[in-house]
Design a protein around this motif. Structure first.
Motif, PDB file in Angstrom:
ATOM      1  N   TRP A 165      -1.698   4.309  -8.754  1.00 11.04           N
ATOM      2  CA  TRP A 165      -0.820   4.941  -7.767  1.00 11.04           C
ATOM      3  C   TRP A 165      -0.246   6.259  -8.278  1.00 11.04           C
ATOM      4  O   TRP A 165       0.208   7.090  -7.495  1.00 11.04           O
ATOM      5  CB  TRP A 165       0.300   3.977  -7.351  1.00 11.04           C
ATOM      6  CG  TRP A 165      -0.198   2.954  -6.371  1.00 11.04           C
ATOM      7  CD1 TRP A 165      -0.581   1.673  -6.661  1.00 11.04           C
ATOM      8  CD2 TRP A 165      -0.412   3.137  -4.968  1.00 11.04           C
ATOM      9  NE1 TRP A 165      -1.014   1.047  -5.509  1.00 11.04           N
ATOM     10  CE2 TRP A 165      -0.923   1.916  -4.460  1.00 11.04           C
ATOM     11  CE3 TRP A 165      -0.228   4.185  -4.082  1.00 11.04           C
ATOM     12  CZ2 TRP A 165      -1.245   1.725  -3.119  1.00 11.04           C
ATOM     13  CZ3 TRP A 165      -0.542   4.010  -2.735  1.00 11.04           C
ATOM     14  CH2 TRP A 165      -1.047   2.792  -2.272  1.00 11.04           C
ATOM     15  N   ALA A 166      -0.258   6.429  -9.627  1.00 14.07           N
ATOM     16  CA  ALA A 166       0.229   7.698 -10.183  1.00 14.07           C
ATOM     17  C   ALA A 166      -0.912   8.698 -10.342  1.00 14.07           C
ATOM     18  O   ALA A 166      -0.690   9.841 -10.733  1.00 14.07           O
ATOM     19  CB  ALA A 166       0.885   7.436 -11.539  1.00 14.07           C
ATOM     20  N   SER A 167      -2.137   8.282 -10.061  1.00  9.93           N
ATOM     21  CA  SER A 167      -3.290   9.146 -10.316  1.00  9.93           C
ATOM     22  C   SER A 167      -3.541  10.087  -9.139  1.00  9.93           C
ATOM     23  O   SER A 167      -3.000   9.910  -8.045  1.00  9.93           O
ATOM     24  CB  SER A 167      -4.539   8.289 -10.553  1.00  9.93           C
ATOM     25  OG  SER A 167      -5.030   7.822  -9.301  1.00  9.93           O
ATOM     26  N   ARG A 168      -4.420  11.032  -9.363  1.00  8.35           N
ATOM     27  CA  ARG A 168      -4.707  12.001  -8.294  1.00  8.35           C
ATOM     28  C   ARG A 168      -5.579  11.386  -7.207  1.00  8.35           C
ATOM     29  O   ARG A 168      -5.822  12.003  -6.186  1.00  8.35           O
ATOM     30  CB  ARG A 168      -5.351  13.256  -8.871  1.00  8.35           C
ATOM     31  CG  ARG A 168      -6.727  13.064  -9.455  1.00  8.35           C
ATOM     32  CD  ARG A 168      -7.157  14.306 -10.224  1.00  8.35           C
ATOM     33  NE  ARG A 168      -8.442  14.106 -10.859  1.00  8.35           N
ATOM     34  CZ  ARG A 168      -9.604  14.457 -10.327  1.00  8.35           C
ATOM     35  NH1 ARG A 168      -9.625  15.009  -9.129  1.00  8.35           N
ATOM     36  NH2 ARG A 168     -10.730  14.239 -10.968  1.00  8.35           N
ATOM     37  N   GLY A 225       0.831  -1.203   0.000  1.00 14.92           N
ATOM     38  CA  GLY A 225       0.000   0.000   0.000  1.00 14.92           C
ATOM     39  C   GLY A 225       0.868   1.256   0.000  1.00 14.92           C
ATOM     40  O   GLY A 225       1.829   1.352  -0.776  1.00 14.92           O
ATOM     41  N   THR A 226       0.570   2.191   0.895  1.00 15.11           N
ATOM     42  CA  THR A 226       1.345   3.447   0.932  1.00 15.11           C
ATOM     43  C   THR A 226       2.779   3.232   1.403  1.00 15.11           C
ATOM     44  O   THR A 226       3.631   4.089   1.223  1.00 15.11           O
ATOM     45  CB  THR A 226       0.701   4.456   1.907  1.00 15.11           C
ATOM     46  OG1 THR A 226       0.765   3.913   3.235  1.00 15.11           O
ATOM     47  CG2 THR A 226      -0.742   4.765   1.535  1.00 15.11           C
ATOM     48  N   GLU A 247       3.697  -3.501  -5.211  1.00 18.78           N
ATOM     49  CA  GLU A 247       2.284  -3.155  -5.371  1.00 18.78           C
ATOM     50  C   GLU A 247       1.831  -3.472  -6.794  1.00 18.78           C
ATOM     51  O   GLU A 247       2.651  -3.725  -7.676  1.00 18.78           O
ATOM     52  CB  GLU A 247       2.050  -1.659  -5.082  1.00 18.78           C
ATOM     53  CG  GLU A 247       1.466  -1.365  -3.709  1.00 18.78           C
ATOM     54  CD  GLU A 247       0.073  -2.005  -3.494  1.00 18.78           C
ATOM     55  OE1 GLU A 247      -0.644  -2.236  -4.480  1.00 18.78           O
ATOM     56  OE2 GLU A 247      -0.295  -2.291  -2.352  1.00 18.78           O
ATOM     57  N   VAL A 248       0.532  -3.445  -6.990  1.00 13.90           N
ATOM     58  CA  VAL A 248      -0.048  -3.577  -8.327  1.00 13.90           C
ATOM     59  C   VAL A 248      -0.683  -2.233  -8.707  1.00 13.90           C
ATOM     60  O   VAL A 248      -0.895  -1.374  -7.845  1.00 13.90           O
ATOM     61  CB  VAL A 248      -1.115  -4.692  -8.369  1.00 13.90           C
ATOM     62  CG1 VAL A 248      -0.474  -6.065  -8.254  1.00 13.90           C
ATOM     63  CG2 VAL A 248      -2.178  -4.502  -7.293  1.00 13.90           C
ATOM     64  N   ASN A 249      -0.986  -2.098  -9.988  1.00 11.59           N
ATOM     65  CA  ASN A 249      -1.758  -0.957 -10.487  1.00 11.59           C
ATOM     66  C   ASN A 249      -0.991   0.366 -10.418  1.00 11.59           C
ATOM     67  O   ASN A 249      -1.395   1.329  -9.740  1.00 11.59           O
ATOM     68  CB  ASN A 249      -3.086  -0.853  -9.706  1.00 11.59           C
ATOM     69  CG  ASN A 249      -4.135  -0.144 -10.535  1.00 11.59           C
ATOM     70  OD1 ASN A 249      -3.798   0.448 -11.574  1.00 11.59           O
ATOM     71  ND2 ASN A 249      -5.374  -0.192 -10.095  1.00 11.59           N
ATOM     72  N   VAL A 282       4.141  -4.705  -9.912  1.00  8.94           N
ATOM     73  CA  VAL A 282       4.120  -6.033 -10.518  1.00  8.94           C
ATOM     74  C   VAL A 282       2.796  -6.191 -11.263  1.00  8.94           C
ATOM     75  O   VAL A 282       1.817  -5.517 -10.958  1.00  8.94           O
ATOM     76  CB  VAL A 282       4.262  -7.142  -9.448  1.00  8.94           C
ATOM     77  CG1 VAL A 282       5.505  -6.938  -8.624  1.00  8.94           C
ATOM     78  CG2 VAL A 282       3.051  -7.202  -8.529  1.00  8.94           C
ATOM     79  N   GLU A 283       2.814  -7.098 -12.238  1.00  9.50           N
ATOM     80  CA  GLU A 283       1.596  -7.422 -12.986  1.00  9.50           C
ATOM     81  C   GLU A 283       0.791  -8.426 -12.170  1.00  9.50           C
ATOM     82  O   GLU A 283       1.296  -9.506 -11.847  1.00  9.50           O
ATOM     83  CB  GLU A 283       1.959  -8.054 -14.329  1.00  9.50           C
ATOM     84  CG  GLU A 283       2.388  -7.059 -15.381  1.00  9.50           C
ATOM     85  CD  GLU A 283       1.314  -6.011 -15.645  1.00  9.50           C
ATOM     86  OE1 GLU A 283       0.120  -6.389 -15.672  1.00  9.50           O
ATOM     87  OE2 GLU A 283       1.659  -4.830 -15.782  1.00  9.50           O
TER      88      GLU A 283
END
Ligand SMILES: C[S@@+](CC[C@H](N)C(=O)[O-])C[C@H]1O[C@@H](n2cnc3c(N)ncnc32)[C@H](O)[C@@H]1O
Length: 233
Positions: free
Chosen positions: A123-126, A97-98, A117-119, A138-139
């Motif tokens: 994680w780069a989004s606002r 997570g964080t 982490e995944v996704n 990771v995928e």
């Protein structure tokens, strides 16, 4: 796409944010400010003082998107002790997570930490909460990367037992730490005691975080450790 270009995952996370976090935003800001000052002890104090009572929500309500558990100093020390006793050079946390827990371990004990982490896009989004350590992405559908055997393998409130088993299967190191709930009404997979009878793991001890959250500490059976070490020579 039409007007709303968020994925369903982003929408879910945003709803969680609106439900839980909007009232706790000042709490999150306090934690981030302390993180930026490197004041991990104060973050622990803030966590200990956090509450879930409605009248306190605006200023002191715990923010579960920062971290699902609220460890005390003794929990952080117990994690660091297990890494040292396993003669590991650091800690790799899957589904971190964080990374707040992992940062606390590093800042308070000097143990080096890394997190998976995944996704990456989310994680780069606002919509994403802050990150306290660099994340390796990771995928989710591919075989997970093998956590280096020089590191202890950890998860905290992981939510995918099959994926965790794959991390464990590809891990050759000596020490594992599983943090989660023993309350049947809370979903964590694996649970902290799940590997107690799983070869080649031995549950050495546990440490409570709260009445329902527990840390399970494991070591790989000595015989297997020795064989792996010999084969590598
Ligand atoms: C319930 S959260 C716990 C996060 C954090 N450890 C904590 O205690 O606050 C579980 C996390 O596992 C991540 N996750 C799920 N599948 C994963 C996988 N295959 N590899 C790495 N992370 C994964 C999720 O994205 C999510 O952030």
């Amino acid at each position: 796409m039409g007007g709303d270009e968020r994925t369903s995952g982003e929408q879910e996370k945003e709803e969680a944010d609106q439900g839980n976090i909007s009232e706790a935003v000042s709490f999150r800001e306090k934690v981030v400010a302390l993180y930026e000052k490197g004041d991990a002890s104060h973050v622990l104090h803030l966590m200990a003082a956090a509450t879930f009572t409605p009248e306190d929500r605006r200023t002191t309500a715990w923010d579960p998107l920062l971290l699902w558990v609220r460890p005390g100093r003794c929990c952080i020390e117990a994690i660091a002790d297990h890494v040292r006793e396993g003669r590991c050079g650091g800690l790799a946390s899957v589904g971190c997570g964080t990374g707040l827990l992992e940062w606390l371990v590093c800042a308070l004990t000097g143990i080096s930490v890394s997190g998976y982490e995944v996704n990456a896009a989310w994680w780069a989004s606002r919509y994403s909460p802050p990150r306290f350590i660099p994340l390796a992405f990771v995928e989710p559908d591919a075989p997970p990367p093998a956590v280096p055997p020089s590191l202890a393998l950890m998860c905290c409130y992981f939510n995918n037992g099959d994926a965790f088993r794959k991390y464990v299967d590809s891990y050759d190191g000596p020490a594992m730490i599983i943090i989660g709930s023993i309350d049947k009404n809370r979903h964590t997979d694996p649970r902290p005691l799940d590997y107690a009878h799983v070869h080649p793991w031995t549950l050495t001890h546990t440490h409570p975080i709260s009445d329902t959250d527990l840390i399970g500490f494991y070591v790989r059976d000595q015989l297997k450790q020795d064989v792996v070490r010999r084969l590598r020579m």
